[in-house]
Design a protein around this motif. Structure first.
Motif, PDB file in Angstrom:
ATOM      1  N   LYS A  47      18.791  39.629  31.185  1.00  0.00           N
ATOM      2  CA  LYS A  47      19.328  38.675  32.170  1.00  0.00           C
ATOM      3  C   LYS A  47      20.658  38.081  31.715  1.00  0.00           C
ATOM      4  CE  LYS A  47      14.920  37.554  34.197  1.00  0.00           C
ATOM      5  NZ  LYS A  47      13.896  36.564  34.447  1.00  0.00           N
ATOM      6  N   GLN A  48      21.009  38.276  30.444  1.00  0.00           N
ATOM      7  CA  GLN A  48      22.271  37.746  29.946  1.00  0.00           C
ATOM      8  C   GLN A  48      23.423  38.548  30.536  1.00  0.00           C
ATOM      9  OE1 GLN A  48      22.972  37.925  25.709  1.00  0.00           O
ATOM     10  NE2 GLN A  48      24.666  36.492  25.839  1.00  0.00           N
ATOM     11  N   ASN A 106      13.206  40.020  23.463  1.00  0.00           N
ATOM     12  CA  ASN A 106      12.412  40.032  24.683  1.00  0.00           C
ATOM     13  C   ASN A 106      13.310  40.654  25.755  1.00  0.00           C
ATOM     14  OD1 ASN A 106      11.324  39.377  27.210  1.00  0.00           O
ATOM     15  ND2 ASN A 106      10.320  37.555  26.389  1.00  0.00           N
ATOM     16  N   SER A 155      13.006  41.386  28.867  1.00  0.00           N
ATOM     17  CA  SER A 155      13.120  40.758  30.189  1.00  0.00           C
ATOM     18  C   SER A 155      14.061  39.564  30.155  1.00  0.00           C
ATOM     19  CB  SER A 155      11.747  40.356  30.724  1.00  0.00           C
ATOM     20  OG  SER A 155      11.153  39.376  29.895  1.00  0.00           O
ATOM     21  N   LYS A 156      14.083  38.841  29.041  1.00  0.00           N
ATOM     22  CA  LYS A 156      15.027  37.717  28.916  1.00  0.00           C
ATOM     23  C   LYS A 156      16.417  38.217  28.546  1.00  0.00           C
ATOM     24  CE  LYS A 156      11.902  33.981  27.614  1.00  0.00           C
ATOM     25  NZ  LYS A 156      11.569  33.013  26.554  1.00  0.00           N
TER      26      LYS A 156
END
Length: 168
Positions: free
Chosen positions: A61-62, A55, A57-58
């Motif tokens: 963010k990492q 994903n 979008s997730k």
């Protein structure tokens, strides 16, 4: 009253260099995360069905530093770890610590402006080079899947960043 010396660095030139550094670093970070999650973490996938989708979008963010640490003993990350860490630190200087570490924006002399602009140009260049390495890595990994190979070859994406990578 004379105009500015031709070699004088303007605030506009610094803003431009900062913008390029930030955008370049963000693009590198995106491809690094995607390539790491696919081509490195799933290097042993034999079929496209074996690939665990991500994903974006997730995943995006990492923090790069956390993913880098997680994969630090995996090739080619191990070879590139110092370069990536140095790029992250330089990017942090420009994005988060610019005033504290450079005095800009503020009353700094032209040599300090030259140095700041050079730092930004260095970030942009290193981001592009690392981006290219990880695009190639991702492309090489994707070529193993016949369904992807056809699209990659048809669009000539496999030639997009072709160059000698022997000096990683």
């Amino acid at each position: 009253m004379g105009g500015a010396d031709a070699s004088e660095i303007t605030d506009g030139q610094i803003y431009e260099a900062i913008g390029m550094a930030v955008v370049s670093a963000q693009q590198f970070e995106n491809i690094f995360i995607i390539a790491s999650r696919l081509a490195i973490k799933q290097a042993n996938a034999l079929t496209i069905e074996d690939v665990v989708s991500i994903n974006a979008s997730k995943a995006l963010k990492q923090p790069v530093k956390a993913l880098l640490k997680e994969l630090s003993d995996v090739e080619p990350i191990a070879q590139l770890e110092e370069r990536v860490l140095e790029l992250i630190q330089k990017r942090h200087t420009v994005v988060h610590r610019i005033h504290e570490q450079t005095g800009w924006p503020g009353n700094i002399n032209n040599q300090q402006k030259i140095d700041l602009r050079a730092l930004c140009i260095e970030i942009s260049a290193e981001s592009l080079d690392l981006h290219t390495i990880f695009v190639q890595l991702l492309g090489q990994w994707a070529m193993r899947f016949p369904s992807m190979r056809e699209g990659i070859e048809a669009a000539k994406l496999h030639e997009m960043f072709r160059r000698d990578r022997s000096g990683l």
